[in-house]
Design a protein around this motif. Structure first.
Motif, PDB file in Angstrom:
ATOM      1  N   GLY A   1     -31.810  38.783   3.704  1.00 19.72           N
ATOM      2  CA  GLY A   1     -32.682  39.132   3.653  1.00 19.72           C
ATOM      3  C   GLY A   1     -33.328  40.342   4.433  1.00 19.72           C
ATOM      4  N   ILE A   2     -33.520  40.476   6.337  1.00 18.08           N
ATOM      5  CA  ILE A   2     -34.360  41.221   6.469  1.00 18.08           C
ATOM      6  C   ILE A   2     -33.388  42.289   6.539  1.00 18.08           C
ATOM      7  N   ILE A   3     -31.959  42.354   5.974  1.00 20.53           N
ATOM      8  CA  ILE A   3     -31.427  43.158   5.789  1.00 20.53           C
ATOM      9  C   ILE A   3     -31.864  44.285   4.891  1.00 20.53           C
ATOM     10  N   THR A   4     -32.273  43.494   3.732  1.00 24.21           N
ATOM     11  CA  THR A   4     -32.730  44.541   2.616  1.00 24.21           C
ATOM     12  C   THR A   4     -34.293  44.468   2.682  1.00 24.21           C
ATOM     13  N   TYR A   5     -35.000  44.092   3.101  1.00 21.73           N
ATOM     14  CA  TYR A   5     -36.267  44.137   3.122  1.00 21.73           C
ATOM     15  C   TYR A   5     -37.060  44.299   4.312  1.00 21.73           C
ATOM     16  N   GLY A   6     -36.237  44.311   5.652  1.00 27.20           N
ATOM     17  CA  GLY A   6     -37.187  44.290   6.693  1.00 27.20           C
ATOM     18  C   GLY A   6     -37.450  46.045   6.315  1.00 27.20           C
ATOM     19  N   ASP A   7     -38.467  46.390   7.733  1.00 27.27           N
ATOM     20  CA  ASP A   7     -38.611  47.488   7.696  1.00 27.27           C
ATOM     21  C   ASP A   7     -38.697  48.332   8.981  1.00 27.27           C
ATOM     22  N   PHE A   8     -37.583  49.545   9.772  1.00 28.65           N
ATOM     23  CA  PHE A   8     -36.958  49.556  10.224  1.00 28.65           C
ATOM     24  C   PHE A   8     -38.089  50.811  11.513  1.00 28.65           C
ATOM     25  N   GLN A   9     -37.513  50.468  12.778  1.00 34.47           N
ATOM     26  CA  GLN A   9     -38.492  51.329  13.712  1.00 34.47           C
ATOM     27  C   GLN A   9     -37.327  51.858  14.924  1.00 34.47           C
ATOM     28  N   LEU A  10     -36.919  53.149  15.088  1.00 30.51           N
ATOM     29  CA  LEU A  10     -36.427  53.864  15.296  1.00 30.51           C
ATOM     30  C   LEU A  10     -36.881  53.018  17.182  1.00 30.51           C
ATOM     31  N   LEU A  11     -35.746  52.730  18.027  1.00 29.40           N
ATOM     32  CA  LEU A  11     -35.686  53.376  19.412  1.00 29.40           C
ATOM     33  C   LEU A  11     -35.499  54.263  20.313  1.00 29.40           C
ATOM     34  N   HIS A  12     -36.050  54.643  21.621  1.00 36.05           N
ATOM     35  CA  HIS A  12     -35.140  55.372  22.381  1.00 36.05           C
ATOM     36  C   HIS A  12     -35.541  56.980  21.336  1.00 36.05           C
ATOM     37  N   HIS A  13     -36.206  57.176  21.329  1.00 36.15           N
ATOM     38  CA  HIS A  13     -36.602  58.418  20.183  1.00 36.15           C
ATOM     39  C   HIS A  13     -35.517  59.136  20.856  1.00 36.15           C
ATOM     40  N   GLU A  14     -36.110  59.838  21.855  1.00 32.72           N
ATOM     41  CA  GLU A  14     -35.249  60.912  23.299  1.00 32.72           C
ATOM     42  C   GLU A  14     -33.770  61.334  24.079  1.00 32.72           C
ATOM     43  N   ASP A  15     -33.537  59.638  23.262  1.00 28.03           N
ATOM     44  CA  ASP A  15     -32.042  59.816  23.658  1.00 28.03           C
ATOM     45  C   ASP A  15     -30.878  60.131  23.250  1.00 28.03           C
ATOM     46  N   LYS A  16     -30.397  61.228  24.352  1.00 27.96           N
ATOM     47  CA  LYS A  16     -29.234  61.765  23.244  1.00 27.96           C
ATOM     48  C   LYS A  16     -28.156  61.212  22.958  1.00 27.96           C
ATOM     49  N   GLU A  17     -27.545  60.000  23.713  1.00 32.07           N
ATOM     50  CA  GLU A  17     -26.526  59.095  23.781  1.00 32.07           C
ATOM     51  C   GLU A  17     -27.437  58.408  22.657  1.00 32.07           C
ATOM     52  N   LEU A  18     -27.630  57.608  22.603  1.00 31.87           N
ATOM     53  CA  LEU A  18     -27.551  56.324  22.161  1.00 31.87           C
ATOM     54  C   LEU A  18     -28.523  55.480  20.520  1.00 31.87           C
ATOM     55  N   PHE A  19     -28.299  55.596  19.780  1.00 28.79           N
ATOM     56  CA  PHE A  19     -28.697  55.750  18.446  1.00 28.79           C
ATOM     57  C   PHE A  19     -29.388  53.854  18.093  1.00 28.79           C
ATOM     58  N   ALA A  20     -30.983  52.978  18.759  1.00 24.92           N
ATOM     59  CA  ALA A  20     -31.612  51.607  18.369  1.00 24.92           C
ATOM     60  C   ALA A  20     -32.200  52.059  17.559  1.00 24.92           C
ATOM     61  N   TYR A  21     -32.388  50.953  16.924  1.00 27.77           N
ATOM     62  CA  TYR A  21     -33.463  50.459  15.796  1.00 27.77           C
ATOM     63  C   TYR A  21     -33.827  49.703  15.894  1.00 27.77           C
TER      64      TYR A  21
END
Length: 529
Positions: free
Chosen positions: A454-474
């Motif tokens: 259920g978490i994939i359907t309903y969970g909220d989203f928070q981006l991590l490492h905003h300024e990293d040009k190579e890493l997409f983390a959330y």
């Protein structure tokens, strides 16, 4: 009605290139029937068919001559009925492409009901998506008709209530047959500003995208047709902001279930022009997807996609289709499939199929690509420079035949394929899909997680490492659960802090270090707590 589509995964089939059952070089409905077990095993819930209606094929079926007939090359209505029955027998659903911004100029309406179309005595300077003017002169009427796309695709006049009634009747006909919904082609272009004016550089998008009556028409369509059935709808809506997307998809507005946004697909172009190439800045991509995740949370619904019949192959575009093809294909899948929304897989994406490089322009079939080539050659741009643009962005990258095996033509046909097969079919093909480390098996796991968590359907989203040009983390959080997703978009190791929890999935086996996590090239890893 339940929102069953929120836990679903969609698989898009481009029938012409999927599977040819009779050796004429063109994919067909019986070919799709042959491969249903492959799709069922993958775990997808919904099959979306690109247009299979009768068409002269000026724009690969998006120019419809008869909404009630199947294109002869694809088979018969009896074949379609059998496909629908066999899809439903496997607990999958079938979604049709609904193309009602325009028809073919060979549609009976164009001759018998010319007032179903848009006519003017004088043309404006509007430029077509496929190059040239949006206006075509017709001698019989001594007037010009509007075509935002090919001149063989006249735009329908949605201000005409009789025309709308005819469209709704056709939609009900397909839904009564048992189809499970519609993907609606450029649906936000159906309402034009009545007083059409010349536009700066011929770009009139502000006069026909998200036009003055589009919500009125969609609410009417919903009342008269969509709300009567337990179906799913997705609108293709270029040039739409999150606020506009909420207007289209918020449940209380009773219009559509979700839309396709295009902003993230425009980030590797330097100007407003698709062919003006620049490298992707990952920060741009992260900020854009974050905006959409937040913008529709609790108020609408996202479609998640990297690929479709109009976009180049994502592993060639945002990944590395050479040394790190398998790793980057799995990484890109991980990045997308743990976000909130309904994910779309385009045929061959689950195999890591790549862009293609044909040597001669004559080997390309797409009208947009061919028109662009001719325009740029006429402007003095060299063949080699234009071909580099086509290799990066041409729509035929997505339209080369599905690579089923290492047999001739990738097992797609025993004849001569309508467009050449990507020569790498000997190395990249579906015969490998049972291998435990295959991209296909990885997609299968991602699809299963969405059904069961259920978490994939309903969970909220928070981006991590905003300024990293190579890493997409959330992170995704819901109730007392959390997911942390790390995706390395580079071919260099990246050191990050190890999150709490247990590893749920990743595209590499081994792990090292207790407190630190050293991500390998194109590594993706997900932790669950």
């Amino acid at each position: 009605m339940t929102e069953w589509w929120k836990k679903s995964t969609v698989y898009q089939i481009y029938p012409r290139s999927f599977m040819d059952s009779n050796g004429d070089g063109i994919g067909d409905i019986r070919g799709i029937i042959q491969k249903l077990d492959y799709l069922h095993e993958l775990g997808v819930d919904i099959l979306w068919l690109s247009p299979v209606y009768d068409s002269p094929n000026d724009d690969n079926g998006y120019d419809i001559r008869d909404y009630y007939e199947i294109m002869k090359e694809f088979g018969t209505m009896a074949d379609f009925d059998e496909l629908l029955e066999k899809v439903h027998a496997r607990d999958m659903k079938l979604v049709m492409d609904l193309v009602v911004n325009h028809t073919s100029d060979e549609h009976a309406w164009f001759k018998d009901h010319p007032d179903f179309y848009i006519w003017r005595d004088q043309p404006t300077n509007w430029r077509s998506f496929f190059g040239g003017s949006t206006w075509e002169y017709q001698k019989e009427r001594n007037q010009y008709y509007l075509h935002l796309f090919s001149k063989k695709q006249p735009d329908l006049n949605w201000e005409n209530p009789e025309m709308r009634t005819a469209v709704y009747e056709m939609m009900r006909w397909w839904l009564d047959k048992g189809v499970d919904g519609f993907r609606m082609d450029v649906i936000n272009m159906i309402s034009k500003v009545p007083d059409m004016q010349d536009a700066v550089n011929g770009d009139a998008s502000s006069q026909f995208m998200n036009g003055p009556n589009v919500h009125t028409y969609l609410k009417e369509m919903n009342t008269q047709v969509l709300s009567q059935y337990n179906i799913v709808t997705v609108g293709e809506t270029p040039g739409t902001t999150p606020k506009e997307a909420r207007d289209y998809t918020a449940a209380q507005n009773q219009e559509l279930n979700m839309i396709f946004t295009f902003e993230h697909m425009d980030l590797d172009q330097a100007s407003g022009e698709k062919w003006d190439l620049k490298p992707l800045d990952l920060i741009d991509l992260k900020e854009n997807l974050e905006k959409w995740q937040h913008g529709l949370y609790d108020e609408g619904w996202n479609s998640l996609y990297w690929n479709n019949h109009d976009q180049p192959r994502i592993v060639s575009r945002f990944g590395d289709d050479q040394k790190w093809r398998v790793e980057s294909a799995k990484m890109l899948a991980t990045c997308l499939h743990f976000m909130q929304g309904t994910p779309y897989i385009y045929q061959g994406e689950e195999l890591g199929m790549t862009n293609v490089r044909f040597d001669a322009i004559e080997e390309y079939k797409d009208i947009e690509t061919i028109n662009m080539y001719q325009e740029k050659r006429a402007a003095g741009i060299s063949h080699d420079d234009i071909m580099m643009k086509i290799y990066a962005k041409g729509r035929d990258n997505a339209r080369t035949p599905m690579q089923w095996s290492d047999a001739p033509n990738g097992g797609f046909t025993t004849g001569t394929p309508w467009i050449k097969v990507n020569p790498n079919y000997t190395d990249i093909n579906a015969a490998q899909h049972q291998e435990p480390d295959s991209i296909y098996q990885y997609y299968k796991k991602l699809i299963a997680f969405r059904k069961n968590m259920g978490i994939i359907t309903y969970g909220d989203f928070q981006l991590l490492h905003h300024e990293d040009k190579e890493l997409f983390a959330y992170t995704r959080t819901w109730n007392r659960e959390s997911l942390t997703i790390y995706c390395n978009f580079s071919n260099q190791p990246k050191t990050v802090e190890r999150p709490e929890g247990d590893k749920l999935i990743g595209n590499y086996d081994c792990r090292n270090g207790e407190d630190e996590l050293v991500l390998k090239p194109y590594e993706a890893v997900v932790y669950y707590k």
